[in-house]
Scaffold this motif. Structure first.
Motif, PDB file in Angstrom:
ATOM      1  N   SER A   4       0.850  -1.184   0.000  1.00  0.00           N
ATOM      2  CA  SER A   4       0.000   0.000   0.000  1.00  0.00           C
ATOM      3  C   SER A   4       0.884   1.232   0.000  1.00  0.00           C
ATOM      4  O   SER A   4       2.114   1.130  -0.113  1.00  0.00           O
ATOM      5  CB  SER A   4      -0.904   0.000   1.243  1.00  0.00           C
ATOM      6  OG  SER A   4      -0.134   0.223   2.424  1.00  0.00           O
ATOM      7  N   ASP A   5       0.281   2.402   0.150  1.00  0.00           N
ATOM      8  CA  ASP A   5       1.057   3.635   0.254  1.00  0.00           C
ATOM      9  C   ASP A   5       1.760   3.743   1.592  1.00  0.00           C
ATOM     10  O   ASP A   5       2.564   4.658   1.795  1.00  0.00           O
ATOM     11  CB  ASP A   5       0.143   4.853   0.076  1.00  0.00           C
ATOM     12  CG  ASP A   5      -0.405   4.947  -1.338  1.00  0.00           C
ATOM     13  OD1 ASP A   5       0.239   4.388  -2.247  1.00  0.00           O
ATOM     14  OD2 ASP A   5      -1.466   5.574  -1.527  1.00  0.00           O
ATOM     15  N   TYR A   6       1.486   2.815   2.522  1.00  0.00           N
ATOM     16  CA  TYR A   6       1.999   2.941   3.886  1.00  0.00           C
ATOM     17  C   TYR A   6       2.978   1.840   4.286  1.00  0.00           C
ATOM     18  O   TYR A   6       3.591   1.930   5.341  1.00  0.00           O
ATOM     19  CB  TYR A   6       0.823   2.944   4.879  1.00  0.00           C
ATOM     20  CG  TYR A   6      -0.266   3.905   4.489  1.00  0.00           C
ATOM     21  CD1 TYR A   6      -0.083   5.273   4.594  1.00  0.00           C
ATOM     22  CD2 TYR A   6      -1.478   3.444   3.988  1.00  0.00           C
ATOM     23  CE1 TYR A   6      -1.077   6.165   4.223  1.00  0.00           C
ATOM     24  CE2 TYR A   6      -2.486   4.319   3.615  1.00  0.00           C
ATOM     25  CZ  TYR A   6      -2.272   5.677   3.731  1.00  0.00           C
ATOM     26  OH  TYR A   6      -3.261   6.562   3.357  1.00  0.00           O
ATOM     27  N   ALA A   7       3.115   0.789   3.477  1.00  0.00           N
ATOM     28  CA  ALA A   7       3.998  -0.316   3.856  1.00  0.00           C
ATOM     29  C   ALA A   7       4.492  -1.051   2.618  1.00  0.00           C
ATOM     30  O   ALA A   7       3.778  -1.151   1.610  1.00  0.00           O
ATOM     31  CB  ALA A   7       3.273  -1.293   4.777  1.00  0.00           C
ATOM     32  N   ASP A   8       5.720  -1.552   2.682  1.00  0.00           N
ATOM     33  CA  ASP A   8       6.245  -2.394   1.610  1.00  0.00           C
ATOM     34  C   ASP A   8       7.236  -3.396   2.188  1.00  0.00           C
ATOM     35  O   ASP A   8       7.648  -3.306   3.353  1.00  0.00           O
ATOM     36  CB  ASP A   8       6.874  -1.559   0.488  1.00  0.00           C
ATOM     37  CG  ASP A   8       8.037  -0.693   0.956  1.00  0.00           C
ATOM     38  OD1 ASP A   8       8.620  -0.988   2.015  1.00  0.00           O
ATOM     39  OD2 ASP A   8       8.359   0.283   0.265  1.00  0.00           O
TER      40      ASP A   8
ATOM     41  N   ARG B 256       9.326  -1.728   5.439  1.00  0.00           N
ATOM     42  CA  ARG B 256       9.216  -0.310   5.805  1.00  0.00           C
ATOM     43  C   ARG B 256       7.743   0.027   6.013  1.00  0.00           C
ATOM     44  O   ARG B 256       6.873  -0.494   5.315  1.00  0.00           O
ATOM     45  CB  ARG B 256       9.788   0.586   4.704  1.00  0.00           C
ATOM     46  CG  ARG B 256      11.269   0.356   4.418  1.00  0.00           C
ATOM     47  CD  ARG B 256      11.761   1.297   3.338  1.00  0.00           C
ATOM     48  NE  ARG B 256      11.005   1.122   2.101  1.00  0.00           N
ATOM     49  CZ  ARG B 256      11.145   1.898   1.026  1.00  0.00           C
ATOM     50  NH1 ARG B 256      11.989   2.914   1.054  1.00  0.00           N
ATOM     51  NH2 ARG B 256      10.434   1.669  -0.070  1.00  0.00           N
ATOM     52  N   HIS B 257       7.480   0.915   6.968  1.00  0.00           N
ATOM     53  CA  HIS B 257       6.103   1.360   7.213  1.00  0.00           C
ATOM     54  C   HIS B 257       6.113   2.834   7.594  1.00  0.00           C
ATOM     55  O   HIS B 257       7.022   3.300   8.278  1.00  0.00           O
ATOM     56  CB  HIS B 257       5.437   0.514   8.310  1.00  0.00           C
ATOM     57  CG  HIS B 257       6.208   0.475   9.594  1.00  0.00           C
ATOM     58  ND1 HIS B 257       7.227  -0.438   9.836  1.00  0.00           N
ATOM     59  CD2 HIS B 257       6.136   1.243  10.721  1.00  0.00           C
ATOM     60  CE1 HIS B 257       7.732  -0.237  11.040  1.00  0.00           C
ATOM     61  NE2 HIS B 257       7.088   0.772  11.613  1.00  0.00           N
ATOM     62  N   VAL B 258       5.103   3.556   7.153  1.00  0.00           N
ATOM     63  CA  VAL B 258       5.016   4.979   7.465  1.00  0.00           C
ATOM     64  C   VAL B 258       3.564   5.439   7.358  1.00  0.00           C
ATOM     65  O   VAL B 258       2.835   5.032   6.459  1.00  0.00           O
ATOM     66  CB  VAL B 258       5.916   5.813   6.517  1.00  0.00           C
ATOM     67  CG1 VAL B 258       5.506   5.626   5.059  1.00  0.00           C
ATOM     68  CG2 VAL B 258       5.877   7.293   6.896  1.00  0.00           C
ATOM     69  N   LEU B 259       3.147   6.241   8.325  1.00  0.00           N
ATOM     70  CA  LEU B 259       1.850   6.903   8.305  1.00  0.00           C
ATOM     71  C   LEU B 259       2.098   8.317   8.816  1.00  0.00           C
ATOM     72  O   LEU B 259       2.466   8.503   9.972  1.00  0.00           O
ATOM     73  CB  LEU B 259       0.830   6.182   9.194  1.00  0.00           C
ATOM     74  CG  LEU B 259      -0.590   6.764   9.219  1.00  0.00           C
ATOM     75  CD1 LEU B 259      -1.189   6.781   7.813  1.00  0.00           C
ATOM     76  CD2 LEU B 259      -1.479   5.954  10.157  1.00  0.00           C
ATOM     77  N   ARG B 260       1.919   9.284   7.946  1.00  0.00           N
ATOM     78  CA  ARG B 260       2.343  10.655   8.233  1.00  0.00           C
ATOM     79  C   ARG B 260       1.751  11.172   9.545  1.00  0.00           C
ATOM     80  O   ARG B 260       0.565  11.010   9.809  1.00  0.00           O
ATOM     81  CB  ARG B 260       1.922  11.568   7.085  1.00  0.00           C
ATOM     82  CG  ARG B 260       2.576  12.946   7.111  1.00  0.00           C
ATOM     83  CD  ARG B 260       2.190  13.733   5.885  1.00  0.00           C
ATOM     84  NE  ARG B 260       2.885  15.011   5.841  1.00  0.00           N
ATOM     85  CZ  ARG B 260       2.677  15.939   4.911  1.00  0.00           C
ATOM     86  NH1 ARG B 260       1.787  15.704   3.951  1.00  0.00           N
ATOM     87  NH2 ARG B 260       3.338  17.074   4.928  1.00  0.00           N
TER      88      ARG B 260
ATOM     89  N   ASN C 130       6.402   5.690  11.841  1.00  0.00           N
ATOM     90  CA  ASN C 130       7.294   5.325  10.754  1.00  0.00           C
ATOM     91  C   ASN C 130       8.352   4.370  11.291  1.00  0.00           C
ATOM     92  O   ASN C 130       8.623   4.346  12.505  1.00  0.00           O
ATOM     93  CB  ASN C 130       7.954   6.555  10.111  1.00  0.00           C
ATOM     94  CG  ASN C 130       8.889   7.266  11.078  1.00  0.00           C
ATOM     95  OD1 ASN C 130      10.050   6.885  11.240  1.00  0.00           O
ATOM     96  ND2 ASN C 130       8.383   8.312  11.728  1.00  0.00           N
TER      97      ASN C 130
ATOM     98  N   GLN D 162       6.557   6.356  16.991  1.00  0.00           N
ATOM     99  CA  GLN D 162       5.102   6.465  16.945  1.00  0.00           C
ATOM    100  C   GLN D 162       4.590   7.510  17.928  1.00  0.00           C
ATOM    101  O   GLN D 162       5.091   7.624  19.058  1.00  0.00           O
ATOM    102  CB  GLN D 162       4.464   5.112  17.269  1.00  0.00           C
ATOM    103  CG  GLN D 162       2.951   5.102  17.138  1.00  0.00           C
ATOM    104  CD  GLN D 162       2.373   3.699  17.158  1.00  0.00           C
ATOM    105  OE1 GLN D 162       3.116   2.726  17.151  1.00  0.00           O
ATOM    106  NE2 GLN D 162       1.059   3.585  17.169  1.00  0.00           N
TER     107      GLN D 162
END
Length: 216
Positions: free
Chosen positions: A104-108, A128-132, A136, A162
């Motif tokens: 998704s736009d938040y994890a790969d 990797r994970h990130v949520l603005r 992250n 977090q």
């Protein structure tokens, strides 16, 4: 770079190809290429093939029953293009042979393998994970088998930051290796090889009016 024996246009957005070679090598005579008897191409989207063989200097070295290659801009799941070469220490090698998952736009997640003719086989998984404004981080797991002594070695790296709903900030860093000389003997960049100290820690902090509290 694609070349094929025949190209059949089924529509403006769909083509069938036969006897296909495809590579990122820009030399007139390819150092390496993927070959497939047939391929379906959707321009600016993806290419779908049947059995695929990786050739290095005309020698088949890897085979999969099917593959989907993204050929569009932006992030999408698909096989990664390996790096090929040779050195006096490792012999011939293939690095970065694997698959990338764009969940998704938040994890790969990327899983890759390195094969060094003289020294080792290695598998690496990087998440990797990130949520603005919320969280992250990343996690890297690495395992290798050394041929000269049949020794198994490993590395684990984790990073997570977090912001909790109550205003508490959580920070986590973890670094673990199987032995003291792992980084010095295994990493590709001089900066990573010279790392002589590993730290792992957890931190919680929160603003309390005009002051703040922190626990480490």
């Amino acid at each position: 770079i694609y070349s094929s024996e025949t190209v059949t246009m089924l529509s403006r957005r769909e083509f069938n190809l036969t006897n296909v070679k495809f590579t990122s090598c820009e030399k007139d005579t390819f150092d390496y290429y993927f070959w497939s008897e047939r391929m379906k191409v959707f321009p600016d989207n993806r290419a779908i093939t049947g059995p695929v063989t990786l050739f290095v200097e005309e020698t088949p070295v890897f085979w999969v029953p099917f593959a989907v290659f993204p050929i569009r801009r932006g992030r999408s799941s698909g096989f990664t293009i390996p790096t090929l070469g040779s050195s006096s220490r490792d012999g011939r090698y293939i690095r970065g042979m694997g698959y990338y998952f764009g969940f998704s736009d938040y994890a790969d997640l990327e899983i890759s393998a390195d094969l060094m003719e003289k020294t080792r086989f290695q598998v690496t998984a990087t998440e990797r994970h990130v949520l603005r404004y919320v969280l992250n981080g990343r996690t890297r797991l690495q395992w290798r088998r050394q041929f000269e002594n049949s020794r198994d070695r490993w590395l684990v790296e984790a990073l997570h930051n977090q912001e909790l709903p109550d205003g508490t900030t959580l920070k986590l860093t973890g670094n673990f290796v199987s032995d003291r000389s792992y980084l010095e003997e295994t990493q590709q960049t001089p900066q990573e090889r010279m790392e002589s100290e590993l730290r792992s820690w957890l931190s919680l902090s929160r603003n309390l009016g005009r002051g703040s509290a922190q626990m480490n």
